[in-house]
Design a protein around this motif. Structure first.
Motif, PDB file in Angstrom:
ATOM      1  N   ARG A  57      -6.958  14.767  -5.152  1.00  8.04           N
ATOM      2  CA  ARG A  57      -6.482  16.189  -5.277  1.00  8.04           C
ATOM      3  C   ARG A  57      -5.841  16.331  -6.920  1.00  8.04           C
ATOM      4  N   ALA A  58      -6.397  17.424  -7.373  1.00  8.42           N
ATOM      5  CA  ALA A  58      -5.842  17.750  -8.620  1.00  8.42           C
ATOM      6  C   ALA A  58      -5.318  19.181  -8.952  1.00  8.42           C
ATOM      7  N   ARG A  59      -4.591  19.344 -10.059  1.00 12.33           N
ATOM      8  CA  ARG A  59      -4.277  20.791 -10.171  1.00 12.33           C
ATOM      9  C   ARG A  59      -4.510  20.910 -11.760  1.00 12.33           C
ATOM     10  N   ASP A  60      -4.984  22.171 -12.196  1.00  6.70           N
ATOM     11  CA  ASP A  60      -5.462  22.445 -13.681  1.00  6.70           C
ATOM     12  C   ASP A  60      -5.727  21.102 -14.224  1.00  6.70           C
ATOM     13  N   GLY A  61      -6.864  20.471 -13.609  1.00 12.15           N
ATOM     14  CA  GLY A  61      -7.579  19.172 -14.231  1.00 12.15           C
ATOM     15  C   GLY A  61      -6.624  17.901 -14.058  1.00 12.15           C
ATOM     16  N   ALA A  62      -5.149  18.167 -13.588  1.00 15.18           N
ATOM     17  CA  ALA A  62      -4.343  16.689 -13.728  1.00 15.18           C
ATOM     18  C   ALA A  62      -4.378  16.275 -12.266  1.00 15.18           C
ATOM     19  N   PRO A  63      -4.599  14.910 -11.949  1.00 14.51           N
ATOM     20  CA  PRO A  63      -4.904  14.279 -10.828  1.00 14.51           C
ATOM     21  C   PRO A  63      -3.356  14.163 -10.314  1.00 14.51           C
ATOM     22  N   LEU A  64      -3.289  14.129  -8.993  1.00 16.29           N
ATOM     23  CA  LEU A  64      -2.210  14.128  -8.021  1.00 16.29           C
ATOM     24  C   LEU A  64      -2.017  12.500  -8.045  1.00 16.29           C
ATOM     25  N   THR A  65      -0.882  11.740  -8.903  1.00 14.24           N
ATOM     26  CA  THR A  65      -0.932  10.531  -8.937  1.00 14.24           C
ATOM     27  C   THR A  65       0.722  10.181  -8.948  1.00 14.24           C
ATOM     28  N   LEU A  66       1.083   9.278  -7.845  1.00 14.10           N
ATOM     29  CA  LEU A  66       2.511   9.145  -7.872  1.00 14.10           C
ATOM     30  C   LEU A  66       2.853   7.604  -7.879  1.00 14.10           C
ATOM     31  N   SER A  67       3.974   7.294  -8.655  1.00 11.30           N
ATOM     32  CA  SER A  67       4.262   5.757  -8.615  1.00 11.30           C
ATOM     33  C   SER A  67       5.152   5.451  -7.405  1.00 11.30           C
ATOM     34  N   LEU A  68       4.934   4.388  -6.448  1.00  9.23           N
ATOM     35  CA  LEU A  68       5.518   3.787  -5.435  1.00  9.23           C
ATOM     36  C   LEU A  68       6.119   2.755  -5.781  1.00  9.23           C
ATOM     37  N   TRP A  69       7.575   2.603  -5.634  1.00  7.75           N
ATOM     38  CA  TRP A  69       8.227   1.411  -6.065  1.00  7.75           C
ATOM     39  C   TRP A  69       8.759   0.819  -4.847  1.00  7.75           C
ATOM     40  N   ALA A  70       8.961  -0.608  -5.016  1.00 15.77           N
ATOM     41  CA  ALA A  70       9.620  -1.448  -3.926  1.00 15.77           C
ATOM     42  C   ALA A  70      10.353  -2.665  -4.590  1.00 15.77           C
ATOM     43  N   TYR A  71      10.919  -3.463  -3.893  1.00 16.62           N
ATOM     44  CA  TYR A  71      11.912  -4.642  -4.560  1.00 16.62           C
ATOM     45  C   TYR A  71      11.613  -5.682  -3.653  1.00 16.62           C
ATOM     46  N   PRO A  72      11.449  -6.865  -4.484  1.00 19.44           N
ATOM     47  CA  PRO A  72      10.938  -7.921  -3.465  1.00 19.44           C
ATOM     48  C   PRO A  72      12.071  -8.654  -2.584  1.00 19.44           C
ATOM     49  N   GLN A  73      13.402  -8.314  -2.961  1.00 15.40           N
ATOM     50  CA  GLN A  73      14.674  -8.723  -2.086  1.00 15.40           C
ATOM     51  C   GLN A  73      14.333  -8.219  -0.719  1.00 15.40           C
ATOM     52  N   ARG A  74      13.505  -7.479  -0.424  1.00 13.40           N
ATOM     53  CA  ARG A  74      13.386  -6.773   0.904  1.00 13.40           C
ATOM     54  C   ARG A  74      11.827  -6.692   1.169  1.00 13.40           C
ATOM     55  N   PRO A  75      11.224  -7.953   1.445  1.00 13.10           N
ATOM     56  CA  PRO A  75       9.871  -8.204   1.574  1.00 13.10           C
ATOM     57  C   PRO A  75       9.117  -6.954   2.560  1.00 13.10           C
ATOM     58  N   ASP A  76       9.867  -6.616   3.508  1.00 15.73           N
ATOM     59  CA  ASP A  76       9.236  -5.666   4.465  1.00 15.73           C
ATOM     60  C   ASP A  76       8.746  -4.219   3.672  1.00 15.73           C
ATOM     61  N   LEU A  77       9.586  -3.967   2.667  1.00 11.86           N
ATOM     62  CA  LEU A  77       9.373  -2.880   1.780  1.00 11.86           C
ATOM     63  C   LEU A  77       7.953  -3.116   1.126  1.00 11.86           C
ATOM     64  N   VAL A  78       7.847  -4.186   0.530  1.00 10.89           N
ATOM     65  CA  VAL A  78       6.644  -4.557  -0.523  1.00 10.89           C
ATOM     66  C   VAL A  78       5.335  -4.585   0.829  1.00 10.89           C
ATOM     67  N   THR A  79       5.654  -5.053   2.033  1.00 12.95           N
ATOM     68  CA  THR A  79       4.529  -4.982   2.906  1.00 12.95           C
ATOM     69  C   THR A  79       4.428  -3.450   3.164  1.00 12.95           C
ATOM     70  N   MET A  80       5.159  -2.506   3.190  1.00 11.88           N
ATOM     71  CA  MET A  80       4.694  -1.381   3.607  1.00 11.88           C
ATOM     72  C   MET A  80       3.849  -0.573   2.534  1.00 11.88           C
ATOM     73  N   GLN A  81       4.287  -1.143   1.017  1.00 10.65           N
ATOM     74  CA  GLN A  81       3.456  -0.319   0.107  1.00 10.65           C
ATOM     75  C   GLN A  81       2.073   0.128   0.258  1.00 10.65           C
ATOM     76  N   PRO A  82       1.121  -1.030   0.419  1.00 16.83           N
ATOM     77  CA  PRO A  82      -0.272  -0.789   0.561  1.00 16.83           C
ATOM     78  C   PRO A  82      -0.735   0.334   1.810  1.00 16.83           C
ATOM     79  N   VAL A  83       0.399   0.147   2.970  1.00 13.82           N
ATOM     80  CA  VAL A  83      -0.192   0.892   4.211  1.00 13.82           C
ATOM     81  C   VAL A  83       0.019   2.442   3.615  1.00 13.82           C
ATOM     82  N   LEU A  84       1.434   2.712   2.961  1.00 18.85           N
ATOM     83  CA  LEU A  84       1.741   3.983   2.604  1.00 18.85           C
ATOM     84  C   LEU A  84       0.522   4.330   1.367  1.00 18.85           C
ATOM     85  N   LYS A  85       0.253   3.210   0.810  1.00 19.05           N
ATOM     86  CA  LYS A  85      -0.817   3.913  -0.391  1.00 19.05           C
ATOM     87  C   LYS A  85      -2.111   4.373   0.118  1.00 19.05           C
TER      88      LYS A  85
END
Lengths: 303, 499
Positions: B335-363
């Motif tokens: 997806r893009a708008r006016d030539g700019a792609p829709l790109t988002l950064s998704l952050w997590a933190y290693p102190q909660r390993p479950d959140l890191v595990t969820m990152q690729p699934v959400l991606k």
């Protein structure tokens, strides 16, 4: 005397640089401490900065630290408010035992393996190379967990997490030794191979000594010097370099405490650690220098 | 833990420690259990940091009110509390309670403890400011707060407000266990508080900090621990296969959520935020972390005020919203708008390993909609989130630690909140929060909390994902232990050895 003065000035310059560099690092200790309690806001931050003393000018902070040091007071941790001297005294022996114990064991096994490798090659040479490669490619965390699983979880031979201190230290020392063996073995083998090329070694053989005997008698001093050369830069392991094993085996050591201090921007803790580490490295190097002079197999002048 | 000689040595050690706790637990310690967990109190003084929470969790300290296993606020050291017309409260204490040194819990002691802790610990002032308490009689005290509150019982259930009595030997508490030996952050040896009912039934507890979850699991497998708290899910198979061990899983009050930074494009557009919320398949997240329940609420299901704070999974609706917002799929599937792609950064933190595990699934789920996601990690999640240096931030938070819904909403979703990660300033939400600040009736608070969640579902500053489950490993000696209450109440009065 002159060398001692130079070392003292060097240490002071190092600590001053460390003092300044710590404060250049991004991250406000007061803000980080509040965040750990889900607190925030300008007013609380100012109060916390006043409490920690980070609101003062750098020169004032430095003066407070130096005056404390002159009184033998290392200050209090920013993270816990506890006096650092007692905390470090409690933790240092654990890290020191793991680091020095591991290096000593690694050196002993490495020397034996290195000699065997140079004298006979074969399995010993293969083992020396295997340790060297494994030490480079395996993560220390993984090795620690595997040891824990095998010796404690599977065979239940030791209680590394709740046993008496000797039992608690065994596996961490083995992990540090595992990563040290390869380097020592390789340097001993290489040194002895060079000794074999030297005319004095040929002379020893012509006198009727066997190869192994000649290596022990005429190569031992050279090998020890090489071991010391490898050991010296690794002495930092003894305090501060064993955080991973301390974490895995739940040891209350200094290294893991320093890693937490870094995360919390705990300036007094990091300064105290750098002071201890600097003193330790100076002392250790001085001791190694004396040992090298004593072990040097070359004839001394006027001897 | 086994063998006669060790048992005798233990009796000698504990016997020598008894004077330290004011003669506590004379009948103690025919048995001892060893507990491994990832945290140990750093201090015995509740005015310092989060010591009140840790000491309550260790079964040492108590608050006047507490949250029971059903999420209800119930009296603990208190018997009752009544409001007065002038905004102050009259609290009646239970008459039968004593500190572990034998001193009765009186109104004067409690008043001194409350005043001291709110004076010295900023965390104790978070909800109602400083508390001023005065004894009216032996068991009645008058409490006034710097900021008025309609829910004083909930305020008094907050962990910083642990009741301590200062003695020459340090603070003493009222919980079922007393401290016999303490190495801050490392080890705590507890003996039953002889002045707590049924003390004789409780074992001594040797509490050890093991920071690494894998090591904790292996320590349990090796027989080093009777109770290992919060085991990593990947170790459960190994432990469940061992007939000497029992593994129990339980839902916790923590919620996994994803904050959306509304300060700039593309997430300033509520249609994009709603599309992201609709795109998420929570069942896949639960499969990835191997424990927990899909959740669209701001609170765990067992709270009466759990509502619908996020929309359900509907990728077709998500695609329509993105099209409406002008983010159209190009020939490359992105997806893009006016030539700019829709790109988002998704952050997590290693102190909660479950959140890191969820990152690729959400991606992967967002990529299926044509949204490119860059996954990133931070060691300092609060700093990253407060600095607004993210598009999407995965987060784990206990949303009602004192059994009241206002805590989370006030801390994260009011415009001037310290943790307003999303940068949201939604007048409707602020109005609901104001009304929550005045409502005292539980039913009214439940209704208002649900109303707030409905506004969140519409405006999407945050998407709720999963109510996680935690895992506790037990030896057969503690087969009767039932975990509940997240990490707020790990060692409790019902910790007894199965014979």
């Amino acid at each position: 005397m002159f060398r001692a003065v130079v070392a003292g000035v060097g240490l002071a310059a190092f600590l001053l640089a460390a003092f300044l560099l710590l404060r250049i690092m991004p991250g406000d200790p007061a803000e980080l401490r509040l965040q750990r309690q889900d607190l925030g806001g300008a007013q609380l931050r100012v109060e916390m900065q006043q409490r920690l003393g980070t609101d003062q000018a750098l020169a004032e902070q430095l003066s407070v630290w130096i005056k404390g040091l002159l009184r033998g007071d290392l200050g209090r941790s920013f993270a816990s408010d506890r006096p650092l001297a007692a905390e470090l005294t409690r933790r240092l022996p654990w890290s020191f035992a793991v680091g020095m114990g591991g290096l000593a064991l690694g050196a002993m096994i490495g020397i034996v393996l290195g000699f065997a490798s140079a004298a006979r090659g074969g399995t010993a040479a293969l083992a020396g190379r295997a340790f060297a490669v494994a030490g480079q490619i395996l993560p220390s965390f993984g090795v620690a967990v595997v040891l824990l699983w095998l010796l404690a979880g599977h065979w239940q031979l030791v209680r590394p997490l709740t046993g008496p201190p000797a039992e608690r230290l065994l596996l961490p020392v083995l992990v540090v030794a595992f990563f040290a063996v390869g380097g020592f073995a390789r340097v001993v083998t290489r040194t002895l191979q060079q000794v074999e090329q030297a005319p004095f070694f040929t002379a020893a053989l012509t006198k009727g000594l066997g190869r192994s005997q000649a290596l022990r008698r005429h190569g031992g001093g050279h090998a020890m010097l090489a071991v010391l050369a490898v050991l010296t830069p690794q002495l930092g392991w003894a305090i501060g370099g064993t955080a991973v094993v301390e974490l895995v085996f739940g040891l209350p050591g200094l290294s893991v405490f320093v890693v937490e201090g870094l995360r919390n921007r705990d300036y007094p803790l990091l300064q105290a650690f750098l002071l201890i580490a600097g003193l330790w490295i100076l002392l250790a190097r001085g001791f190694v220098s004396m040992l090298v002079a004593w072990l040097d197999p070359r004839p001394r002048p006027f001897e | 833990m086994k063998g006669l000689s060790r048992r005798r040595a233990l009796l000698v050690v504990i016997g020598s420690l008894l004077p330290l706790v004011g003669g506590a637990a004379v009948h103690a310690q025919e048995t001892r259990v060893t507990v491994g967990q990832t945290f140990i109190a750093e201090s015995l003084d509740p005015t310092e940091g989060s010591a009140g929470w840790a000491l309550t969790s260790h079964g040492v300290a108590e608050t006047l009110f507490t949250v029971d296993r059903h999420g209800e606020i119930v009296p603990r050291l208190a018997e009752s509390i009544e409001p007065r017309d002038d905004g102050s409260w009259v609290l009646t204490l239970r008459a039968d309670r004593r500190f572990s040194d034998g001193t009765p819990v009186t109104a004067a002691e409690v008043a001194a403890a409350l005043t001291r802790v709110t004076d010295l610990n900023p965390a104790a002032r978070a909800s109602a400011g400083r508390l001023h308490a005065t004894a009216l009689s032996d068991h009645e005290l008058l409490i006034t707060s710097e900021r008025p509150t309609p829910v004083m019982a909930s305020v008094l259930a907050e962990w910083p407000l642990a009741i301590a009595r200062l003695t020459e030997r340090g603070p003493v508490f009222t919980g079922p266990f007393a401290v016999a030996e303490f190495e801050p952050g490392i080890r705590l040896l507890l003996v039953p508080n002889p002045y707590f009912p049924d003390a004789v039934r409780r074992p001594a507890v040797d509490l050890r900090r093991i920071a690494d979850g894998q090591a904790l699991a292996l320590g349990l497998k090796a027989g080093e621990f009777d109770l290992a708290f919060n085991l990593p899910s990947e170790a459960l198979g190994l432990l469940r296969a061992d007939p000497a061990l029992i593994v129990k899983s339980f839902p916790v009050g923590y919620q996994y959520m994803m904050w959306l930074n509304t300060r700039g494009e593309p997430l300033a557009d509520v249609r994009v935020r709603r599309a992201l919320a609709l795109a998420i398949d929570r069942d896949e997240l639960v499969k990835a972390i191997r424990a927990g329940r899909p959740s669209r609420s701001a609170y765990a299901d067992y709270f009466a005020f759990a509502g619908e704070a996020s929309p359900p999974h509907d990728p077709a609706a998500a695609a329509r919203l993105l099209d409406e917002a002008g983010w159209r799929v190009g020939p490359d599937g992105r997806r893009a708008r006016d030539g700019a792609p829709l790109t988002l950064s998704l952050w997590a933190y290693p102190q909660r390993p479950d959140l890191v595990t969820m990152q690729p699934v959400l991606k992967a789920q967002l990529a299926a909609l044509g949204i490119a996601v860059e996954t990133r990690l931070t060691e300092e999640p609060t700093s990253t989130a407060r600095a607004a240096a993210f598009d999407l931030m995965l987060w784990a938070q206990h949303t009602a630690p004192a059994g009241d819904p206002a805590f989370f909403l006030r801390l994260f979703l009011s415009p001037d909140a310290a943790n307003n990660f999303a940068g949201i300033d939604e007048p409707r939400l602020s109005k609901v929060l104001d009304r929550l600040g005045e409502a005292g009736e539980p039913a009214a608070r439940v209704a208002l909390a649900k109303e707030a969640q409905a506004v969140i579902a519409e405006t999407v500053p945050v998407v709720f994902l999963v109510t996680p489950e935690w895992h506790v490993g037990l030896s057969r000696r503690l087969a009767g232990y039932e975990p509940w209450g997240s990490d707020y109440y790990v060692i409790r009065e019902d910790l007894t050895v199965t014979r």
